[in-house]
Motif scaffolding. Structure first.
Motif, mmCIF file in Angstrom:
data_model
loop_
_atom_site.group_PDB
_atom_site.id
_atom_site.type_symbol
_atom_site.label_atom_id
_atom_site.label_comp_id
_atom_site.label_asym_id
_atom_site.label_seq_id
_atom_site.Cartn_x
_atom_site.Cartn_y
_atom_site.Cartn_z
ATOM 1 N N MET A 1 0.497 -1.189 -0.095
ATOM 2 C CA MET A 1 -0.125 -0.279 -0.164
ATOM 3 C C MET A 1 0.298 1.672 -0.086
ATOM 4 S SD MET A 1 -2.749 1.203 2.800
ATOM 5 C CE MET A 1 -1.596 1.911 4.040
ATOM 6 N N GLU A 2 0.784 1.930 -0.745
ATOM 7 C CA GLU A 2 1.012 3.781 -1.306
ATOM 8 C C GLU A 2 1.071 4.206 0.178
ATOM 9 O OE1 GLU A 2 3.910 3.895 -2.787
ATOM 10 O OE2 GLU A 2 4.277 2.845 -4.090
ATOM 11 N N LEU A 3 2.588 4.881 0.854
ATOM 12 C CA LEU A 3 1.135 6.109 1.645
ATOM 13 C C LEU A 3 1.389 7.371 0.639
ATOM 14 C CD1 LEU A 3 3.910 5.246 4.743
ATOM 15 C CD2 LEU A 3 1.391 5.042 4.293
ATOM 16 N N ARG A 4 1.969 7.651 -0.463
ATOM 17 C CA ARG A 4 1.959 9.190 -0.481
ATOM 18 C C ARG A 4 0.458 9.458 -0.757
ATOM 19 N NH1 ARG A 4 5.765 11.797 -2.588
ATOM 20 N NH2 ARG A 4 6.882 9.924 -2.950
ATOM 21 N N GLY A 5 -0.076 10.874 -0.722
ATOM 22 C CA GLY A 5 -1.053 10.915 -0.912
ATOM 23 C C GLY A 5 -2.028 10.750 -0.042
ATOM 24 N N ARG A 6 -1.916 9.784 0.849
ATOM 25 C CA ARG A 6 -2.707 9.835 1.826
ATOM 26 C C ARG A 6 -2.837 10.298 3.642
ATOM 27 N NH1 ARG A 6 -5.311 5.025 1.473
ATOM 28 N NH2 ARG A 6 -4.630 3.429 0.082
ATOM 29 N N VAL A 7 -4.041 10.939 3.993
ATOM 30 C CA VAL A 7 -3.155 11.793 5.371
ATOM 31 C C VAL A 7 -2.860 10.596 7.079
ATOM 32 C CG1 VAL A 7 -4.621 13.225 6.734
ATOM 33 C CG2 VAL A 7 -5.120 13.866 4.366
ATOM 34 N N ALA A 8 -2.236 11.051 7.254
ATOM 35 C CA ALA A 8 -1.815 10.447 8.328
ATOM 36 C C ALA A 8 -1.597 11.005 9.865
ATOM 37 C CB ALA A 8 -0.414 9.545 8.428
ATOM 38 N N LEU A 9 -2.633 11.200 10.410
ATOM 39 C CA LEU A 9 -2.423 12.098 12.042
ATOM 40 C C LEU A 9 -1.711 10.583 12.932
ATOM 41 C CD1 LEU A 9 -3.521 13.163 14.242
ATOM 42 C CD2 LEU A 9 -5.786 11.992 14.679
ATOM 43 N N VAL A 10 -0.818 11.553 13.636
ATOM 44 C CA VAL A 10 0.216 11.466 14.028
ATOM 45 C C VAL A 10 0.082 11.810 15.863
ATOM 46 C CG1 VAL A 10 2.729 10.890 14.688
ATOM 47 C CG2 VAL A 10 2.211 10.657 12.486
ATOM 48 N N THR A 11 -0.167 11.335 17.005
ATOM 49 C CA THR A 11 -0.336 12.120 17.739
ATOM 50 C C THR A 11 1.093 12.018 18.450
ATOM 51 O OG1 THR A 11 -1.138 10.210 19.312
ATOM 52 C CG2 THR A 11 -3.163 11.307 18.171
ATOM 53 N N GLY A 12 1.222 13.308 19.454
ATOM 54 C CA GLY A 12 2.068 12.889 20.102
ATOM 55 C C GLY A 12 3.145 13.539 19.324
ATOM 56 N N ALA A 13 3.286 14.054 18.560
ATOM 57 C CA ALA A 13 3.948 14.641 17.166
ATOM 58 C C ALA A 13 4.825 15.939 17.132
ATOM 59 C CB ALA A 13 3.696 14.116 15.310
ATOM 60 N N GLY A 14 5.324 16.278 18.396
ATOM 61 C CA GLY A 14 6.435 17.061 18.673
ATOM 62 C C GLY A 14 7.592 17.324 18.730
ATOM 63 N N ARG A 15 7.311 15.322 19.670
ATOM 64 C CA ARG A 15 8.361 15.394 20.277
ATOM 65 C C ARG A 15 9.585 14.303 19.900
ATOM 66 N NH1 ARG A 15 8.079 13.969 25.934
ATOM 67 N NH2 ARG A 15 10.253 15.056 26.139
ATOM 68 N N ARG A 16 10.267 13.780 20.438
ATOM 69 C CA ARG A 16 10.969 12.458 20.377
ATOM 70 C C ARG A 16 10.523 11.038 19.419
ATOM 71 N NH1 ARG A 16 12.988 10.533 25.263
ATOM 72 N NH2 ARG A 16 12.314 8.921 25.721
ATOM 73 N N VAL A 17 9.657 10.182 19.844
ATOM 74 C CA VAL A 17 9.718 9.068 18.775
ATOM 75 C C VAL A 17 8.081 9.909 17.631
ATOM 76 C CG1 VAL A 17 8.284 6.529 17.953
ATOM 77 C CG2 VAL A 17 10.396 7.620 19.944
ATOM 78 N N ARG A 28 7.809 9.934 2.830
ATOM 79 C CA ARG A 28 7.364 8.819 1.814
ATOM 80 C C ARG A 28 5.806 9.074 1.105
ATOM 81 N NH1 ARG A 28 9.722 4.114 2.769
ATOM 82 N NH2 ARG A 28 7.688 2.831 1.124
ATOM 83 N N GLY A 29 5.663 10.957 1.053
ATOM 84 C CA GLY A 29 4.347 11.148 0.792
ATOM 85 C C GLY A 29 2.964 11.412 1.190
ATOM 86 N N VAL A 77 -9.251 17.319 12.144
ATOM 87 C CA VAL A 77 -8.315 17.121 11.414
ATOM 88 C C VAL A 77 -9.074 16.875 9.689
ATOM 89 C CG1 VAL A 77 -6.780 14.937 10.044
ATOM 90 C CG2 VAL A 77 -6.224 15.678 12.481
ATOM 91 N N VAL A 78 -9.850 15.700 10.013
ATOM 92 C CA VAL A 78 -10.858 15.497 8.188
ATOM 93 C C VAL A 78 -11.012 17.113 7.559
ATOM 94 C CG1 VAL A 78 -12.680 14.437 7.258
ATOM 95 C CG2 VAL A 78 -11.275 13.953 8.810
ATOM 96 N N GLY A 79 -11.337 17.961 8.681
ATOM 97 C CA GLY A 79 -11.957 19.315 8.215
ATOM 98 C C GLY A 79 -11.483 20.189 7.659
ATOM 99 N N ARG A 80 -9.881 20.398 8.170
ATOM 100 C CA ARG A 80 -8.319 20.665 7.505
ATOM 101 C C ARG A 80 -7.832 20.263 6.497
ATOM 102 N NH1 ARG A 80 -5.520 23.291 12.185
ATOM 103 N NH2 ARG A 80 -3.947 23.644 11.174
ATOM 104 N N LEU A 81 -8.066 18.651 6.479
ATOM 105 C CA LEU A 81 -6.975 17.863 4.548
ATOM 106 C C LEU A 81 -7.681 17.013 4.172
ATOM 107 C CD1 LEU A 81 -4.166 17.107 7.654
ATOM 108 C CD2 LEU A 81 -4.615 19.025 5.636
ATOM 109 N N GLY A 82 -9.612 16.604 4.628
ATOM 110 C CA GLY A 82 -10.392 16.634 3.360
ATOM 111 C C GLY A 82 -10.012 15.614 3.888
ATOM 112 N N ALA A 83 -9.640 14.292 4.374
ATOM 113 C CA ALA A 83 -9.601 12.842 4.972
ATOM 114 C C ALA A 83 -9.231 12.159 5.908
ATOM 115 C CB ALA A 83 -9.085 12.180 3.263
ATOM 116 N N LEU A 84 -9.132 10.886 6.235
ATOM 117 C CA LEU A 84 -7.815 10.808 7.411
ATOM 118 C C LEU A 84 -7.938 8.968 7.086
ATOM 119 C CD1 LEU A 84 -6.248 10.275 10.118
ATOM 120 C CD2 LEU A 84 -7.976 10.380 11.153
ATOM 121 N N GLN A 85 -6.508 8.572 6.816
ATOM 122 C CA GLN A 85 -6.971 6.925 6.292
ATOM 123 C C GLN A 85 -5.928 6.634 7.284
ATOM 124 O OE1 GLN A 85 -5.528 9.720 3.547
ATOM 125 N NE2 GLN A 85 -7.907 9.806 2.561
ATOM 126 N N LEU A 86 -5.255 6.847 7.683
ATOM 127 C CA LEU A 86 -4.434 6.645 8.105
ATOM 128 C C LEU A 86 -3.513 7.289 10.155
ATOM 129 C CD1 LEU A 86 -0.978 6.564 5.925
ATOM 130 C CD2 LEU A 86 -2.474 4.906 6.046
#
Length: 244
Positions: A1-17, A28-29, A77-86
């Motif tokens: 499955m290609e990640l390119r073009g998909r919308v991904a929400l990552v929680t706690g994404a401001g630091r560390r892992v 990866r797009g 996220v869906v409102g601003r980015l239009g979708a959520l797949q990941l």
């Protein structure tokens, strides 16, 4: 499955892992929704780094100890980015809590962030993910889910809950959404640990080194792309779970 073009929400994404995962998915797009609570500066730096590399990203604040915040975050996220797949549930805390020092407030705080929040974010995300396939969730567990760490008992219990939650959600959401988890070991030292503790971990790890955030990113990426894998927890610990 290609990640390119998909919308991904990552929680706690401001630091560390979480930061490394957000940057890795963008590389990866994927279009990345960078969630943060207290790490606003770090989250906005991640967004700027992704944009500077030609990617698309937006920052989203939310205090996930508020159970209602999960649904509001996903809606934003869906409102601003239009979708959520990941979805990558990376937000978490690791507090040293030796037996005798655990209070009800500490217990509730650890479980609110490490277990309750990922469940409600996943529940809200699943309701907005497409029915057409290609949706996936990865939860960040911990080696503590499989070992007994006497100084981190509530943490270990909360992460064991993540492993079971992953299995249950994989069953409940199949075949529409795949759900897996990554359980890192000694990848980044906990805040406050010193070099001597790091050296002890290296000496007791079969691969004789600490891990790196990139090791977790590779595992997360594999699970997001692996179309015939669900309900699994991939341990990324340099072999610590098989040591004698």
């Amino acid at each position: 499955m290609e990640l390119r073009g998909r919308v991904a929400l990552v929680t706690g994404a401001g630091r560390r892992v979480g930061r490394a995962i957000a940057l890795g998915l963008a590389g990866r797009g994927a279009c990345v929704a960078v969630h943060y609570n207290t790490s606003a500066e770090g989250a906005h730096a991640v967004v700027e780094e992704i944009r500077a590399g030609g990617g698309r990203a937006e920052a989203f604040p939310a205090d996930l100890t508020d159970a209602g915040a999960a649904e509001r975050l996903v809606d934003a996220v869906v409102g601003r980015l239009g979708a959520l797949q990941l979805l990558v549930n990376s937000a978490g805390i690791m507090l040293r809590t030796p037996l005798g020092a655990v209070t009800p407030d500490l217990w509730d705080r650890i479980f609110a962030v490490n277990l309750r929040a990922p469940f409600f974010v996943a529940q809200a995300a699943a309701a907005r993910m497409p029915d057409s396939g290609g949706a996936a969730i990865v939860n960040i567990a911990d080696l503590a889910a499989f070992e007994a760490w006497s100084g981190y008992i509530p943490h270990g219990i909360s992460k064991a809950g993540i492993v079971q939650m992953t299995r249950a959600l994989a069953h409940a959401l199949a075949p529409r959404i795949r759900v897996n988890a990554v359980a890192p070991g000694a990848v980044l030292l906990p805040d406050g640990w010193d070099a001597a503790e790091g050296e002890r971990l290296v000496a007791t790890t079969p691969l004789r080194r600490l891990g790196a955030p990139s090791d977790v990113v590779g595992a997360v990426t594999f699970l997001l792309e692996a179309e015939y894998v669900t309900g699994e927890t991939l341990i990324v610990d340099g072999g610590r779970h098989v040591r004698t």
